[in-house]
Design a protein around this motif. Structure first.
Motif, PDB file in Angstrom:
ATOM      1  N   GLY A  65       0.870  -1.205   0.009  1.00  0.00           N
ATOM      2  CA  GLY A  65       0.144  -0.060   0.144  1.00  0.00           C
ATOM      3  C   GLY A  65       0.947   1.335  -0.081  1.00  0.00           C
ATOM      4  O   GLY A  65       1.947   1.391   0.584  1.00  0.00           O
ATOM      5  N   SER A 125      -5.832   2.922  -5.073  1.00  0.00           N
ATOM      6  CA  SER A 125      -7.052   1.856  -5.066  1.00  0.00           C
ATOM      7  C   SER A 125      -7.920   1.657  -6.085  1.00  0.00           C
ATOM      8  O   SER A 125      -7.971   0.544  -6.452  1.00  0.00           O
ATOM      9  N   SER A 146      -7.787  -1.388  -8.540  1.00  0.00           N
ATOM     10  CA  SER A 146      -8.559  -2.282  -8.724  1.00  0.00           C
ATOM     11  C   SER A 146      -9.418  -2.157 -10.229  1.00  0.00           C
ATOM     12  O   SER A 146      -9.951  -3.349 -10.532  1.00  0.00           O
ATOM     13  N   SER A 156      -4.802  -3.342   3.568  1.00  0.00           N
ATOM     14  CA  SER A 156      -4.735  -4.829   2.664  1.00  0.00           C
ATOM     15  C   SER A 156      -3.787  -5.603   3.333  1.00  0.00           C
ATOM     16  O   SER A 156      -3.780  -6.884   3.416  1.00  0.00           O
ATOM     17  N   VAL A 204      -5.337  -9.313   3.786  1.00  0.00           N
ATOM     18  CA  VAL A 204      -4.835 -10.471   2.966  1.00  0.00           C
ATOM     19  C   VAL A 204      -4.696 -11.693   3.812  1.00  0.00           C
ATOM     20  O   VAL A 204      -5.208 -12.842   3.658  1.00  0.00           O
ATOM     21  N   GLY A 247      -8.039  -7.211  -1.421  1.00  0.00           N
ATOM     22  CA  GLY A 247      -7.438  -6.118  -0.517  1.00  0.00           C
ATOM     23  C   GLY A 247      -7.442  -4.978  -0.899  1.00  0.00           C
ATOM     24  O   GLY A 247      -7.637  -3.930  -0.234  1.00  0.00           O
ATOM     25  N   LEU A 248      -6.903  -4.821  -2.071  1.00  0.00           N
ATOM     26  CA  LEU A 248      -6.862  -3.460  -2.733  1.00  0.00           C
ATOM     27  C   LEU A 248      -8.325  -2.866  -2.836  1.00  0.00           C
ATOM     28  O   LEU A 248      -8.533  -1.758  -2.863  1.00  0.00           O
ATOM     29  N   VAL A 305      -9.592  -1.366  -0.034  1.00  0.00           N
ATOM     30  CA  VAL A 305      -9.026  -0.083   0.285  1.00  0.00           C
ATOM     31  C   VAL A 305     -10.079   1.199  -0.265  1.00  0.00           C
ATOM     32  O   VAL A 305      -9.908   2.235  -0.023  1.00  0.00           O
TER      33      VAL A 305
END
Length: 245
Positions: A21, A52, A56, A148, A152, A170-171, A174
């Motif tokens: 991140g 993010s 994504s 994240s 994760v 995880g992303l 965010v």
């Protein structure tokens, strides 16, 4: 302006290169530039919104993003992160730096902990997923990181989600937490939008370059470099907390 562009490019590059991140990188860099801790956290949250959403989108195009799986955790993250600005405001800069030091130390230790994948995904109640999201969103956005790195291991180790899908999830988490965090930190006056937007936009170019270079080096070398990076961050924060303080 040159400093902001450099910080943004470096943040994006290291984020894409290491797959971590942007907040983990950006907050210490801003502290080094002499920016107030709470303002650094606010700027980091702005950058996370850009990073993010962009990341994504790329994961969705690649087919690695399972939107349905992360929805309830994401909604929990939104609720938890909506409290982050108020929590940040309640603590002193020094206390927030201690929290960030603990987080960076956790991130460093986690690099030496293998993540085991299970064969079959595990069904978990939606209410449990929502509560997990609240906790991670509240804790992470309070110190300006995406969360994240905490989510994760939970997805892989406890819910038995495949690692690549867990990283993408995880992303995407965010996205929820950073947007709510941006609103919350803005209400508390922590966000410098001018610097945040400049860093956020230029960091996208850095992410693209970082991903390109990541694919050209061996995994073992990449892990050694990320360990060196985290050791540097931990050492710098220890100096700020225990020596300069």
């Amino acid at each position: 302006m040159i400093e902001l562009l450099t910080v943004g490019l470096l943040t994006g590059f290291l984020s894409g290169f290491f797959g971590i991140g942007g907040g983990t990188i950006l907050v210490p860099l801003l502290l080094m530039l002499g920016i107030d801790t709470k303002t650094a956290i606010g700027i980091s949250v702005v950058q996370m919104v850009f990073g993010s959403i962009f990341g994504s989108y790329i994961n969705h195009k690649k087919g690695t993003l399972d939107v349905a799986m992360i929805t309830f955790i994401g909604l929990g993250g939104f609720v938890g992160a909506s409290l982050s600005g108020f929590i940040t405001a309640a603590f002193s800069n020094k206390t927030l730096e201690v929290f960030f030091l603990l987080f960076a130390t956790f991130a460093l230790v986690r690099l030496f902990m293998p993540v085991k994948e299970a064969a079959e995904p595990k069904e978990v109640k939606k209410s449990i997923l929502f509560i997990i999201g609240i906790f991670i969103g509240m804790m992470s956005i309070t110190i300006g990181v995406g969360g994240s790195i905490m989510l994760v291991p939970i997805l892989v180790g406890f819910l038995h989600v495949e690692l690549k899908r867990a990283i993408s999830a995880g992303l995407f988490f965010v996205v929820f937490s950073s947007i709510a965090g941006l609103i919350s930190h803005t209400l508390e006056g922590h966000v410098d939008f001018q610097r945040g937007i400049i860093i956020g936009i230029i960091s996208l170019l850095g992410v693209y370059i970082g991903i390109h270079f990541k694919d050209k080096i061996e995994v073992t070398l990449q892990k050694k470099l990320i360990v060196i990076f985290y050791v540097f961050v931990v050492a710098y924060l220890m100096k700020r907390v225990f020596i300069n303080g």
